[in-house]
Design an enzyme around this catalytic site. Structure first.
Site, PDB file in Angstrom:
ATOM      1  N   GLU A 105       0.702  -1.317   0.140  1.00 24.95           N
ATOM      2  CA  GLU A 105      -0.004  -0.012   0.175  1.00 24.95           C
ATOM      3  C   GLU A 105       0.935   1.185  -0.006  1.00 24.95           C
ATOM      4  O   GLU A 105       1.967   1.244   0.410  1.00 24.95           O
ATOM      5  CB  GLU A 105      -0.913  -0.004   1.326  1.00 24.95           C
ATOM      6  CG  GLU A 105      -1.883   1.057   1.434  1.00 24.95           C
ATOM      7  CD  GLU A 105      -2.923   1.401   0.622  1.00 24.95           C
ATOM      8  OE1 GLU A 105      -2.439   1.627  -0.903  1.00 24.95           O
ATOM      9  OE2 GLU A 105      -3.963   1.550   0.834  1.00 24.95           O
ATOM     10  N   ASP A 106       0.343   2.375  -0.588  1.00 30.84           N
ATOM     11  CA  ASP A 106       1.040   3.477  -0.523  1.00 30.84           C
ATOM     12  C   ASP A 106       1.388   4.443   0.722  1.00 30.84           C
ATOM     13  O   ASP A 106       2.360   4.725   1.067  1.00 30.84           O
ATOM     14  CB  ASP A 106       0.912   4.424  -1.882  1.00 30.84           C
ATOM     15  CG  ASP A 106      -0.942   4.796  -1.801  1.00 30.84           C
ATOM     16  OD1 ASP A 106      -1.515   4.265  -0.820  1.00 30.84           O
ATOM     17  OD2 ASP A 106      -1.174   5.388  -2.585  1.00 30.84           O
ATOM     18  N   ASP A 109      -3.678   5.885   6.080  1.00 26.40           N
ATOM     19  CA  ASP A 109      -4.137   7.047   6.628  1.00 26.40           C
ATOM     20  C   ASP A 109      -5.209   6.611   7.781  1.00 26.40           C
ATOM     21  O   ASP A 109      -4.897   6.425   8.865  1.00 26.40           O
ATOM     22  CB  ASP A 109      -4.739   7.954   5.410  1.00 26.40           C
ATOM     23  CG  ASP A 109      -5.231   9.253   5.579  1.00 26.40           C
ATOM     24  OD1 ASP A 109      -4.595   9.904   6.503  1.00 26.40           O
ATOM     25  OD2 ASP A 109      -6.115   9.680   5.039  1.00 26.40           O
ATOM     26  N   PHE A 159      -1.410  16.552   3.517  1.00 29.14           N
ATOM     27  CA  PHE A 159      -1.741  15.902   2.183  1.00 29.14           C
ATOM     28  C   PHE A 159      -0.571  15.814   1.201  1.00 29.14           C
ATOM     29  O   PHE A 159       0.051  16.860   0.883  1.00 29.14           O
ATOM     30  CB  PHE A 159      -2.993  16.644   1.440  1.00 29.14           C
ATOM     31  CG  PHE A 159      -3.432  15.601   0.434  1.00 29.14           C
ATOM     32  CD1 PHE A 159      -4.325  14.748   0.784  1.00 29.14           C
ATOM     33  CD2 PHE A 159      -3.120  15.807  -0.958  1.00 29.14           C
ATOM     34  CE1 PHE A 159      -4.720  13.867  -0.238  1.00 29.14           C
ATOM     35  CE2 PHE A 159      -3.482  14.915  -1.976  1.00 29.14           C
ATOM     36  CZ  PHE A 159      -4.395  13.938  -1.620  1.00 29.14           C
ATOM     37  N   ARG A 172       1.288  11.509  -9.546  1.00 32.49           N
ATOM     38  CA  ARG A 172       1.767  10.305  -9.427  1.00 32.49           C
ATOM     39  C   ARG A 172       3.081   9.951  -9.820  1.00 32.49           C
ATOM     40  O   ARG A 172       4.081   9.039  -9.140  1.00 32.49           O
ATOM     41  CB  ARG A 172       1.027   9.190  -9.870  1.00 32.49           C
ATOM     42  CG  ARG A 172      -0.428   9.132  -9.448  1.00 32.49           C
ATOM     43  CD  ARG A 172      -1.203   7.720  -9.692  1.00 32.49           C
ATOM     44  NE  ARG A 172      -2.400   7.857  -9.731  1.00 32.49           N
ATOM     45  CZ  ARG A 172      -3.246   7.388  -8.467  1.00 32.49           C
ATOM     46  NH1 ARG A 172      -2.315   7.233  -7.477  1.00 32.49           N
ATOM     47  NH2 ARG A 172      -4.643   7.635  -8.744  1.00 32.49           N
TER      48      ARG A 172
HETATM   49  P1  IMP Z   1      -7.143   5.231   4.276  1.00 34.23           P
HETATM   50  O1  IMP Z   1      -8.413   4.051   3.781  1.00 34.23           O
HETATM   51  O2  IMP Z   1      -7.795   6.376   4.815  1.00 34.23           O
HETATM   52  O3  IMP Z   1      -6.156   4.624   5.218  1.00 34.23           O
HETATM   53  O4  IMP Z   1      -6.603   5.741   3.113  1.00 34.23           O
HETATM   54  C1  IMP Z   1      -5.689   5.237   2.222  1.00 34.23           C
HETATM   55  C2  IMP Z   1      -5.584   5.661   0.910  1.00 34.23           C
HETATM   56  O5  IMP Z   1      -5.999   7.249   0.923  1.00 34.23           O
HETATM   57  C3  IMP Z   1      -4.449   5.637   0.147  1.00 34.23           C
HETATM   58  O6  IMP Z   1      -4.256   4.521  -0.411  1.00 34.23           O
HETATM   59  C4  IMP Z   1      -4.355   7.053  -0.697  1.00 34.23           C
HETATM   60  O7  IMP Z   1      -5.046   6.375  -1.970  1.00 34.23           O
HETATM   61  C5  IMP Z   1      -5.274   7.896  -0.049  1.00 34.23           C
HETATM   62  N1  IMP Z   1      -4.584   8.925   0.706  1.00 34.23           N
HETATM   63  C6  IMP Z   1      -4.653   9.070   2.023  1.00 34.23           C
HETATM   64  N2  IMP Z   1      -3.751  10.239   2.442  1.00 34.23           N
HETATM   65  C7  IMP Z   1      -3.219  10.660   1.223  1.00 34.23           C
HETATM   66  C8  IMP Z   1      -2.316  11.652   0.874  1.00 34.23           C
HETATM   67  O8  IMP Z   1      -1.623  12.512   1.702  1.00 34.23           O
HETATM   68  N3  IMP Z   1      -2.069  12.015  -0.368  1.00 34.23           N
HETATM   69  C9  IMP Z   1      -2.640  11.186  -1.471  1.00 34.23           C
HETATM   70  N4  IMP Z   1      -3.448  10.184  -1.227  1.00 34.23           N
HETATM   71  C10 IMP Z   1      -3.778   9.989   0.243  1.00 34.23           C
HETATM   72 MG    MG Z   2      -4.552   4.358  -2.830  1.00 35.47          MG
END
Ligand code: IMP
Ligand code: MG
Length: 186
Positions: A105-106, A109, A159, A172
Site C-alpha cells: 500500500e502507498d 491514513d 496531504f 503520481r
Molecule cells: P485510508 O483508507 O484512509 O487509510 O486511506 C488510504 C488511501 O487514501 C491511500 O491508499 C491513498 O490513496 C489515500 N490517501 C490518504 N492520504 C493521502 C495523501 O496524503 N495523499 C494522497 N493520497 C492519500
Molecule cells: Mg491508494
C-alpha cells in the site's frame, strides 16, 4: 525546486527525497526477505493505483520468487480524504489459498482501506498475510487495531503527492514525496 518542472508552483515542500525513498526501500526489502524461508513464494498484492511505483522498486530488492497481482479499491474521487466507503473495483487474478500474501500500500491514513482489503483476503485462506506500507500518518488513524508489518516512513498529517500518490490523479510520476500547496485543494 527546478522552475522548468510542471509542478514547480504546486508543491509546498519535498519531505522525502528520491534518494531517501530508494535507500529505505532497500532496507524494507531486506526486512521482508528475512521474514520468509529462502525460496518461499510471495504473492505481492499492490493496491492500485498508488502502490505501483513503490511495488516496482520494492520487488526488485526482494530476494524471493515473487508473483505480482493487483486490487483496485479506490473510493476517494477527487477529494483529498476518505469517504469511508471502500468499493472493490478490480479483484485479484490469483487464487491465494495456501499462499503467502504481501499487501503493498502507498499510505496508511485512516486505515479503512486496508481493514477492508485484509478482511476480504482472509476469507480466501492464504497461508499468511503481511502488510507493507510506504507511508504512515498515525495521527489520522481511525481503525486502531491494524497491524502493519513493515512501514517505510511516518509522516505528519499533511496531504502529500508523488511517487504513486496523487491529487485528482495528478503528480503520481514525481520521484519524491512532497506536500501539496493547500490552496490547490482547499
Ligand atoms: P485510508 O483508507 O484512509 O487509510 O486511506 C488510504 C488511501 O487514501 C491511500 O491508499 C491513498 O490513496 C489515500 N490517501 C490518504 N492520504 C493521502 C495523501 O496524503 N495523499 C494522497 N493520497 C492519500
Ligand atoms: Mg491508494
Amino acid at each position: 525546486m527546478k522552475e522548468d518542472k510542471f509542478y514547480a508552483n504546486d508543491l509546498a515542500e519535498i519531505i522525502i527525497t528520491e534518494e531517501e525513498l530508494q535507500e529505505r526501500i532497500k532496507e524494507l526489502a531486506a526486512e521482508i526477505t528475512a521474514c520468509y524461508k529462502p525460496d518461499e513464494e510471495l504473492v505481492m498484492v499492490g493496491i492500485l493505483r498508488g502502490a505501483v511505483l513503490f511495488m516496482a522498486d520494492l520487488a526488485r530488492h526482494i530476494n524471493l520468487p515473487v508473483i505480482f497481482d493487483f486490487m483496485d479499491v479506490s473510493s476517494y474521487g477527487k477529494g483529498t480524504y476518505s469517504s469511508g466507503t471502500v468499493r472493490i473495483i478490480k479483484d485479484l487474478e490469483e487464487n491465494i489459498e495456501g499462499r503467502h500474501v504481501l499487501i503493498v500500500e502507498d499510505i496508511l491514513d485512516t486505515g479503512k482501506t486496508l481493514k477492508h482489503v485484509i478482511a476480504m483476503l482472509e476469507t480466501r485462506r492464504p497461508a499468511s498475510i503481511k502488510i507493507v506500507t510506504l507511508l504512515d500518518k498515525p495521527e489520522r488513524r481511525v481503525i486502531k487495531h491494524l497491524n502493519v508489518d513493515f512501514n517505510g516512513f511516518e509522516i505528519p498529517d499533511k496531504f502529500v503527492v508523488g511517487y504513486g500518490l496523487d491529487y485528482a490523479e495528478k503528480y503520481r510520476n514525481l520521484p519524491f514525496i512532497a506536500v501539496l500547496k493547500e490552496e490547490l485543494y482547499s
